[in-house]
Structure formats: C-alpha cells, structure tokens
Design a protein around this motif. Structure first.
Motif, short mmCIF file in Angstrom:
data_model
loop_
_atom_site.label_atom_id
_atom_site.label_comp_id
_atom_site.label_asym_id
_atom_site.label_seq_id
_atom_site.Cartn_x
_atom_site.Cartn_y
_atom_site.Cartn_z
N ALA A 1 18.26 1.99 -2.10
CA ALA A 1 17.88 1.77 -3.77
C ALA A 1 16.45 1.18 -3.61
O ALA A 1 16.17 0.10 -2.85
CB ALA A 1 18.79 1.22 -4.47
N VAL A 2 15.52 1.92 -3.91
CA VAL A 2 14.11 1.58 -4.26
C VAL A 2 13.94 0.91 -5.50
O VAL A 2 14.22 1.68 -6.40
CB VAL A 2 13.18 2.75 -4.10
CG1 VAL A 2 11.70 2.47 -4.15
CG2 VAL A 2 13.36 3.50 -2.51
N SER A 3 13.58 -0.18 -5.32
CA SER A 3 13.34 -1.04 -6.93
C SER A 3 11.66 -1.01 -7.17
O SER A 3 10.85 -1.48 -6.36
CB SER A 3 13.79 -2.23 -6.82
OG SER A 3 13.54 -3.00 -7.99
N LEU A 4 11.58 -0.33 -8.58
CA LEU A 4 10.04 -0.48 -8.74
C LEU A 4 9.73 -1.09 -9.97
O LEU A 4 10.25 -0.71 -11.18
CB LEU A 4 9.65 1.19 -9.11
CG LEU A 4 9.93 2.18 -8.08
CD1 LEU A 4 9.66 3.68 -8.38
CD2 LEU A 4 9.05 2.03 -6.77
N SER A 5 9.20 -2.34 -9.82
CA SER A 5 8.97 -3.19 -10.91
C SER A 5 7.67 -2.81 -11.40
O SER A 5 6.90 -2.05 -10.84
CB SER A 5 8.97 -4.75 -10.38
OG SER A 5 10.23 -5.19 -9.92
N ALA A 6 7.57 -3.46 -12.89
CA ALA A 6 6.20 -3.30 -13.52
C ALA A 6 5.99 -1.76 -13.46
O ALA A 6 4.63 -1.21 -13.11
CB ALA A 6 5.08 -3.94 -12.78
N ALA A 7 6.93 -1.09 -13.89
CA ALA A 7 6.93 0.50 -13.91
C ALA A 7 6.30 1.13 -15.04
O ALA A 7 7.09 2.22 -15.43
CB ALA A 7 8.46 0.88 -13.47
N GLY A 8 5.51 0.48 -15.65
CA GLY A 8 5.02 1.21 -16.78
C GLY A 8 4.44 2.61 -16.76
O GLY A 8 4.64 3.51 -17.66
N ASP A 9 3.78 2.80 -15.62
CA ASP A 9 3.41 4.00 -15.17
C ASP A 9 4.33 5.08 -14.79
O ASP A 9 4.04 6.22 -14.22
CB ASP A 9 2.08 4.20 -14.29
CG ASP A 9 2.67 3.40 -12.65
OD1 ASP A 9 3.57 2.62 -12.97
OD2 ASP A 9 1.88 3.53 -11.89
N VAL A 10 5.51 4.62 -14.58
CA VAL A 10 6.57 5.35 -13.96
C VAL A 10 7.74 5.99 -15.16
O VAL A 10 8.33 6.83 -14.98
CB VAL A 10 7.35 4.82 -12.69
CG1 VAL A 10 8.29 5.63 -12.09
CG2 VAL A 10 6.05 4.24 -11.65
N ILE A 11 8.00 4.91 -15.96
CA ILE A 11 9.10 4.96 -16.54
C ILE A 11 9.29 6.23 -17.45
O ILE A 11 10.36 6.87 -17.60
CB ILE A 11 9.19 3.58 -17.76
CG1 ILE A 11 10.38 3.63 -18.29
CG2 ILE A 11 8.17 3.75 -18.66
CD1 ILE A 11 11.66 3.27 -17.39
N ASP B 1 0.90 -1.18 -0.04
CA ASP B 1 0.02 0.08 0.06
C ASP B 1 0.78 1.32 -0.05
O ASP B 1 0.59 2.32 0.85
CB ASP B 1 -0.90 0.09 1.27
CG ASP B 1 -1.88 -1.10 1.27
OD1 ASP B 1 -2.24 -1.78 0.19
OD2 ASP B 1 -2.30 -1.60 2.36
N SER B 2 1.81 1.27 -0.87
CA SER B 2 2.90 2.41 -0.77
C SER B 2 3.47 2.51 -2.34
O SER B 2 3.72 1.40 -2.97
CB SER B 2 4.09 2.09 0.18
OG SER B 2 5.14 2.97 -0.02
N PRO B 3 3.96 3.48 -2.62
CA PRO B 3 4.46 3.70 -3.98
C PRO B 3 5.84 2.99 -3.97
O PRO B 3 6.51 2.32 -4.98
CB PRO B 3 4.86 5.11 -4.13
CG PRO B 3 3.73 5.64 -3.36
CD PRO B 3 3.68 4.90 -2.29
N VAL B 4 6.66 2.81 -2.61
CA VAL B 4 7.75 1.98 -2.60
C VAL B 4 7.38 0.50 -2.45
O VAL B 4 6.48 0.09 -1.79
CB VAL B 4 8.24 2.39 -1.20
CG1 VAL B 4 9.69 1.29 -0.85
CG2 VAL B 4 8.92 3.82 -1.05
N GLN B 5 8.08 -0.21 -3.17
CA GLN B 5 7.83 -1.95 -3.35
C GLN B 5 8.83 -2.27 -2.43
O GLN B 5 8.64 -3.21 -1.44
CB GLN B 5 7.88 -2.28 -4.88
CG GLN B 5 6.78 -1.42 -5.68
CD GLN B 5 7.06 -2.11 -7.28
OE1 GLN B 5 7.66 -2.94 -7.52
NE2 GLN B 5 6.27 -1.37 -8.00
N TRP B 6 9.90 -2.48 -2.88
CA TRP B 6 11.31 -2.95 -2.25
C TRP B 6 12.39 -2.00 -1.83
O TRP B 6 12.54 -1.32 -3.00
CB TRP B 6 11.81 -4.02 -2.78
CG TRP B 6 10.90 -5.24 -2.71
CD1 TRP B 6 9.70 -5.56 -3.62
CD2 TRP B 6 11.01 -6.84 -1.93
NE1 TRP B 6 9.05 -6.76 -3.12
CE2 TRP B 6 9.76 -7.45 -2.26
CE3 TRP B 6 12.21 -6.98 -1.05
CZ2 TRP B 6 9.79 -8.67 -1.60
CZ3 TRP B 6 11.90 -8.35 -0.49
CH2 TRP B 6 10.78 -9.10 -0.86
#
Length: 459
Positions: free
Chosen positions: A349-359, A327-332
């Motif tokens: 380092a924050v890893s954002l997978s499935a980042a189609g809406d961020v890239i 429930d956060s923009p932070v994933q890992w």
C-alpha cells in the motif's frame, strides 16, 4: 450514582473517552453512525482478484514517544499485536532514470539524544556532505523552538528551515520525508509549532522516541473490535448504525436525539455527552455559544486529504515492512500482505499524504502514475505482474496543519455543563495523529472529571 454518559463518535478519540469513562464508573453508551468502530483507523473487506482482503483505511504508524496511544493498546490488551522497532530504521530510495535506485538507511545509534542521530545524518547519502552538516545544525536549533508560543504557530516550518540554511534538496530528501507523513503537509504549508512538536518529541529529546511501530493485524482488530470487547466488559454499551441528530438540555442532563435507519427516531436521556465527531458535526451538535470560538470555526479549521494506492503483485517486491522514497510520486510504501489476509503474492500500500493534487484525479490516472513509480524504487516490481490494484481516499483525513490554525482548534471543555469535545482536531498541541486523537479522548475524560462537582448528576 453512576453518571449516564453518551460518547458520540467511535473513532480513536471516542473509543479512548468511552473506555476511560467506563473505567471511572460511568454508565457509558457509545454511539457510532457507521456500521463499525474505529473511524479513520479502521478496516473494511475488499473483494479482489486474490480473494477478500481486510484493508486498512490508512497506513498508520506510531512512534515510541506516543505514550498515551501505547497505554491505550495496553488497556485494550492488544500491545502484543503491534511491532515496535528496537532502533529507528528507515530505508530510503531515490529513483535514477534507467537504472537501479539510489538507496540508503536512516538509522539511529545507541548514543543518547541528540548524538543518536549524528551517524544517521552524516551517513545519509541522499544529501551532499555540506547539506548533512547544515541539517545537523538545524536539528540542534530546532530544540530551542517553543511549540506553545503563538508566534511559532503563526510561522511556516519551511520559512524556518530556509532561515536555518536548509536548501530545497535537503528539505525534500530529509525534512519533508518525515514531516509530510507526520503533518499531512509539506514544510512550506505546515505550522512551525506542529513541526517542532513532531521533531522535538520524536527525534531530539530521547534516543528511542522515534522508533517506529505498526499494527501486525488489521486496524479494525487492533482498535474497533478490541475496544468493543473492553467497553462491554467494563459495563458499557456500543450502538453502531446510529446517527445523533441533535442535543438538547433536559433538566440537569441532556436529551440526545438519534436516528437509526431510515425512520427510527429515539431520544436518549443522559447526564453528560462527549462529542467525538468530525469538527463540522461537533459545531452543529454543540449547544449554541458553548464553544469559545466564533461561529464557523470548523470550516476555518479546514481539512487535508490522504490517498492510498493498493497493489497486489504476483511475487514479493518489497523487502522489509516499509520503504520511504524521495524525488518520487511514491512517498511511503508498506507491506500489508499478512495483516490483510492476502495469501497470494505480496500486497503493498502506497500512502500519499498532503494529497490535495491527487484527491480529485480518477483512480486509473493515479494508478498509471504510481505503478511505474513503484517499479522505479522497487526493482523487483519491474518483472512482477499486478494481480489487483485500487485506490482509496480520505478527503478529510486531518485538519489543515497550516500556520495559524491553532486559533481555530477548540479546547475540550465547553460552556455547556457536562458537554465536552474530543478529536485530534481539538487543541492538543499535536498534529492529527493517533497519539493526538488518544490525547484528546483522555483530555475529555479529565475535563468531565474536573467539572463533576459543578455538574450535578440527574436522578
């Protein structure tokens, strides 16, 4: 006679193939267009306000069930440079507005599978008691899913979870917590076959299979530099900064056309070729009609991005090597202080997978969202000063793991004698992980070995 073999591409799949072929006696030359080896699992130097940092291209972890990847580390003599948990432990945090985050830990017991996860699920406080029980039932049901069945690949993991009583809260707080990072897609956009492979292999068959490992050194040292040392010692050669522009049949072998720099062109005569490049490059280089898929298969395979947000604080803010958030923009978020050479404060380092809406978003906008979100799950960050922050992106980090994608993943072998493919995007049955890449490299070696009697070596 020693077969002359060109391995095109110095990512993890190409490194694995090159070492494997050299160990079998081939005269190997590894050709990489970049100035360094490692591909998507490498590192680069970044000048920052706290000095030069060696930054990994992504936050890669592996599991104890990644047996072929671990065997590669043994072959490269770098097994002592990774950390592997004695027992699966994932600290998890959920932000609460205006207060301390809710925290819990997913930790397996010493019981045999699948009982080893019973305590972790039943004590997982981010789910209601009823959802915990339903999650346990779904996990048991997942053991009966056949990842190899075409119907399994055609279906989404999300639809299967819904059918098995998983409410949105459970999908978000449990299944996608693990699945998004492993598959690079949320459950409603991920193939059930790939999800079943991840969860069955990692969580449901062997008690220790999901114990998490990570590199204690920069990935460049763990993979690229170590492979160059090992390949050279085995009699192979490494050429970086060399782009392969074409492949043409020459007698019983192949002529590999290369370009080095702006105007230096050359041709390399070899007997066999491993194309360990991204799928679109592999389709372009492979001889026409040699891959048993309709033209345009690489575009249909698609791509999924990953974004990393790097932050250096003036003090420690993260306890332990990593933290997962729901429930956060932070994933890992991972502690990269020691491996990067950071000597001031703490580098996470924050890893954002499935980042189609961020890239495609500007770096400043991404940072403006992630920095407050980090403070919501890491209370120590609220009083800390940010010394440095930057964003890195991998637009084609993995192939698209959507339902039905297996039909677009080619086998390692081709119809062209002595030409094989390698890459996590080939049909390994695994998602695009380090284990999948290594498996593809090993499969390419086996494919060439199996064809050796049919493919004469040029004199």
């Amino acid at each position: 006679m020693r077969a002359r073999t060109a391995v095109v591409g110095g990512g993890l799949a190409g490194l694995t193939a090159a070492i494997g072929l050299a160990d079998r006696g081939d005269d190997v030359v590894l050709l990489e267009s970049r100035p360094r080896l490692g591909g998507l699992t490498s590192s680069f130097i970044r000048s920052t306000a706290v000095g030069d940092l060696e930054v990994d291209t992504g936050q890669h972890v592996f599991l104890r069930c990644c047996t072929q990847y671990l065997a590669l580390l043994d072959r490269l003599a770098v097994r002592d440079r990774v950390t592997l948990q004695d027992r699966l432990t994932i600290p998890v945090a959920r932000p609460r507005p205006g207060g301390e985050p809710q925290t819990t830990t997913l930790r397996r017991s010493g019981l045999p599978a699948p009982a080893h996860l019973a305590g972790a699920l039943l004590g997982y406080r981010l789910l209601s008691p009823a959802d915990r029980v339903r999650a346990a039932r779904a996990a048991l049901a997942l053991r009966g899913v056949d990842p190899a069945a075409p119907a399994t690949d055609a279906r989404s993991f999300g639809s299967w979870l819904t059918e098995h009583g998983q409410r949105p809260a459970a999908v978000s707080a449990l299944w996608d917590l693990i699945g998004v990072a492993a598959l690079n897609a949320p459950s409603d956009r991920a193939s059930l076959a790939l999800a079943a492979t991840v969860f069955r292999s990692g969580l449901l068959t062997d008690a220790g299979a999901a114990d998490i490992g990570w590199s204690a050194v920069p990935l460049q040292e763990l993979h690229g530099r170590a492979c160059e040392r090992a390949l050279t010692a085995a009699g192979g050669r490494v050429r970086t900064g060399v782009r392969v522009t074409g492949l043409q049949r020459a007698g019983a072998g192949w002529s590999v056309r290369t370009r080095e720099g702006a105007d230096r062109h050359d041709e390399l005569a070899v007997d066999r070729v491993v194309l360990a490049v991204p799928p679109e490059a592999a389709e372009e280089l492979a001889p026409a009609g040699s891959v048993p898929l309709a033209a345009g298969w690489s575009a249909r395979l698609g791509a999924a991005p990953i974004v990393n947000v790097h932050v250096v604080y003036d003090r420690p803010v993260l306890e332990g090597p990593f933290l997962a958030a729901v429930d956060s923009p932070v994933q890992w978020v991972f502690d990269r202080t020691a491996p990067s050479g950071c000597r001031e404060g703490q580098y996470v380092a924050v890893s954002l997978s499935a980042a189609g809406d961020v890239i495609g978003r500007p770096a400043a906008e991404v940072q403006a969202e992630i920095l407050p979100a980090l403070a919501d799950v890491l209370p120590a960050a609220r009083g800390a000063r940010v010394l440095e922050s930057f964003v890195t992106r991998e637009r084609q980090a993995t192939f698209d793991p959507a339902p039905g994608q297996r039909s677009h993943r080619p086998p390692n072998g081709t119809a062209a004698p002595g030409v094989v493919l390698a890459g996590a995007w080939t049909d390994t049955g695994w998602p695009a992980t380090m284990e999948g890449a290594v498996r593809s490299g090993n499969a390419a070696v086996e494919a060439l070995g199996a064809a050796a009697d049919r493919a004469p070596v040029a004199a």
